[in-house]
Motif scaffolding. Sequence first.
Motif, PDB file in Angstrom:
ATOM      1  N   THR A  75       0.876  -1.225   0.169  1.00 32.65           N
ATOM      2  CA  THR A  75       0.042  -0.204  -0.134  1.00 32.65           C
ATOM      3  C   THR A  75       0.974   1.227  -0.044  1.00 32.65           C
ATOM      4  N   SER A  76       2.016   1.077  -0.425  1.00 31.01           N
ATOM      5  CA  SER A  76       3.054   2.384  -0.458  1.00 31.01           C
ATOM      6  C   SER A  76       2.795   3.212  -1.169  1.00 31.01           C
ATOM      7  N   PHE A  77       3.021   4.583  -0.982  1.00 33.05           N
ATOM      8  CA  PHE A  77       2.983   5.745  -2.003  1.00 33.05           C
ATOM      9  C   PHE A  77       3.408   5.539  -3.419  1.00 33.05           C
ATOM     10  N   LYS A  78       4.685   4.833  -3.300  1.00 35.10           N
ATOM     11  CA  LYS A  78       5.270   4.462  -4.679  1.00 35.10           C
ATOM     12  C   LYS A  78       4.462   3.752  -5.459  1.00 35.10           C
ATOM     13  N   ARG A  79       3.893   2.837  -4.818  1.00 37.24           N
ATOM     14  CA  ARG A  79       2.941   1.614  -5.707  1.00 37.24           C
ATOM     15  C   ARG A  79       1.969   2.358  -6.002  1.00 37.24           C
ATOM     16  N   LYS A  80       1.290   3.405  -5.385  1.00 41.17           N
ATOM     17  CA  LYS A  80       0.056   4.070  -5.898  1.00 41.17           C
ATOM     18  C   LYS A  80       0.511   4.949  -6.886  1.00 41.17           C
ATOM     19  N   ILE A  81       1.377   5.559  -7.068  1.00 42.76           N
ATOM     20  CA  ILE A  81       1.988   6.529  -8.014  1.00 42.76           C
ATOM     21  C   ILE A  81       2.351   5.612  -9.246  1.00 42.76           C
ATOM     22  N   ILE A  82       2.917   4.574  -9.316  1.00 46.58           N
ATOM     23  CA  ILE A  82       3.245   3.581 -10.374  1.00 46.58           C
ATOM     24  C   ILE A  82       1.797   3.073 -11.042  1.00 46.58           C
ATOM     25  N   ASN A  83       0.996   2.687 -10.283  1.00 47.31           N
ATOM     26  CA  ASN A  83      -0.235   2.432 -10.538  1.00 47.31           C
ATOM     27  C   ASN A  83      -0.882   3.591 -11.427  1.00 47.31           C
ATOM     28  N   ARG A  84      -0.904   4.739 -11.068  1.00 46.17           N
ATOM     29  CA  ARG A  84      -1.505   5.911 -11.284  1.00 46.17           C
ATOM     30  C   ARG A  84      -1.139   6.164 -12.735  1.00 46.17           C
ATOM     31  N   PHE A  85       0.255   6.025 -12.905  1.00 45.93           N
ATOM     32  CA  PHE A  85       0.881   6.208 -14.330  1.00 45.93           C
ATOM     33  C   PHE A  85       0.856   4.934 -15.362  1.00 45.93           C
ATOM     34  N   GLY A  86       0.187   3.879 -14.544  1.00 46.39           N
ATOM     35  CA  GLY A  86      -0.095   2.777 -15.284  1.00 46.39           C
ATOM     36  C   GLY A  86      -0.970   3.016 -16.510  1.00 46.39           C
ATOM     37  N   LYS A  87      -1.919   4.027 -16.311  1.00 45.01           N
ATOM     38  CA  LYS A  87      -3.122   4.272 -17.218  1.00 45.01           C
ATOM     39  C   LYS A  87      -2.677   4.742 -18.385  1.00 45.01           C
ATOM     40  N   ILE A  88      -1.360   5.301 -18.418  1.00 42.94           N
ATOM     41  CA  ILE A  88      -0.844   5.544 -19.614  1.00 42.94           C
ATOM     42  C   ILE A  88       0.259   4.767 -20.266  1.00 42.94           C
ATOM     43  N   GLY A  89       1.224   3.921 -19.119  1.00 42.64           N
ATOM     44  CA  GLY A  89       2.128   3.142 -19.328  1.00 42.64           C
ATOM     45  C   GLY A  89       1.638   2.034 -20.035  1.00 42.64           C
ATOM     46  N   THR A  90       0.542   1.231 -19.800  1.00 42.26           N
ATOM     47  CA  THR A  90      -0.055  -0.027 -20.035  1.00 42.26           C
ATOM     48  C   THR A  90      -0.279   0.020 -21.600  1.00 42.26           C
ATOM     49  N   LYS A  91      -0.421   1.087 -22.271  1.00 42.73           N
ATOM     50  CA  LYS A  91      -0.882   1.381 -23.606  1.00 42.73           C
ATOM     51  C   LYS A  91       0.402   0.728 -24.437  1.00 42.73           C
ATOM     52  N   MET A  92       1.529   1.153 -23.884  1.00 42.02           N
ATOM     53  CA  MET A  92       2.791   0.534 -24.595  1.00 42.02           C
ATOM     54  C   MET A  92       3.027  -1.159 -24.389  1.00 42.02           C
ATOM     55  N   ILE A  93       2.379  -1.779 -23.464  1.00 44.99           N
ATOM     56  CA  ILE A  93       2.577  -3.319 -23.328  1.00 44.99           C
ATOM     57  C   ILE A  93       1.929  -3.737 -24.225  1.00 44.99           C
ATOM     58  N   LYS A  94       2.420  -4.833 -24.978  1.00 56.16           N
ATOM     59  CA  LYS A  94       1.862  -5.760 -25.687  1.00 56.16           C
ATOM     60  C   LYS A  94       2.008  -7.124 -25.263  1.00 56.16           C
ATOM     61  N   ILE A  95       0.757  -7.894 -25.227  1.00 55.17           N
ATOM     62  CA  ILE A  95       0.629  -9.365 -24.578  1.00 55.17           C
ATOM     63  C   ILE A  95       1.158 -10.245 -25.684  1.00 55.17           C
ATOM     64  N   PRO A  96       2.348 -11.205 -25.281  1.00 47.70           N
ATOM     65  CA  PRO A  96       2.594 -11.925 -26.408  1.00 47.70           C
ATOM     66  C   PRO A  96       1.896 -13.326 -26.313  1.00 47.70           C
ATOM     67  N   LYS A  97       2.056 -13.764 -27.341  1.00 43.42           N
ATOM     68  CA  LYS A  97       1.268 -15.099 -27.729  1.00 43.42           C
ATOM     69  C   LYS A  97       1.242 -16.101 -26.365  1.00 43.42           C
ATOM     70  N   GLU A  98       2.565 -16.238 -26.206  1.00 45.39           N
ATOM     71  CA  GLU A  98       2.848 -17.116 -25.159  1.00 45.39           C
ATOM     72  C   GLU A  98       2.778 -16.902 -23.855  1.00 45.39           C
ATOM     73  N   ALA A  99       2.208 -15.733 -23.532  1.00 40.85           N
ATOM     74  CA  ALA A  99       1.588 -15.531 -22.153  1.00 40.85           C
ATOM     75  C   ALA A  99       0.463 -16.265 -21.523  1.00 40.85           C
ATOM     76  N   TYR A 100       0.702 -16.764 -20.340  1.00 36.49           N
ATOM     77  CA  TYR A 100      -0.173 -17.817 -19.711  1.00 36.49           C
ATOM     78  C   TYR A 100      -1.411 -16.864 -19.202  1.00 36.49           C
ATOM     79  N   GLY A 101      -2.604 -17.338 -19.013  1.00 38.04           N
ATOM     80  CA  GLY A 101      -3.624 -16.819 -18.577  1.00 38.04           C
ATOM     81  C   GLY A 101      -3.799 -17.467 -16.976  1.00 38.04           C
TER      82      GLY A 101
END
Length: 110
Positions: A75-101
């Motif tokens: 529940t750290s402040f750093k985790r909250k900031i990373i998660n907040r910026f994740g709304k933008i950053g996750t757009k750059m992440i591609k899901i590889p075909k070999e990624a497991y659900g």
Amino acid sequence: MPSEESFLKYCTNGILNMPPHHVSRFSDKALRSIAYIFSIKLKHIYHEHVQNEHRDFYKSVIWAKYFLKPKLIDTSFKRKIINRFGKIGTKMIKIPKEAYGHTVVAIYEV
């Protein structure tokens, strides 16, 4: 059953992946050991792909993993900031075909 080989092993604060919802996750090694212990034949291990409804969740977990070490609860402040910026950053992440659900199925023969 829940898979230890999935992206969930990197998930922090994943309340639905904790008891009582999931008591454990099963690795491929554990599934092979079950066959050995019970003297049965492991026919196949099937891992589901990341499902459409989990795509954003996958991306947010991988995004946070780039910056912070995964742990059960954070529940750290750093985790909250990373998660907040994740709304933008996750757009750059591609899901590889070999990624497991989430799910793994082991087929055994007696």
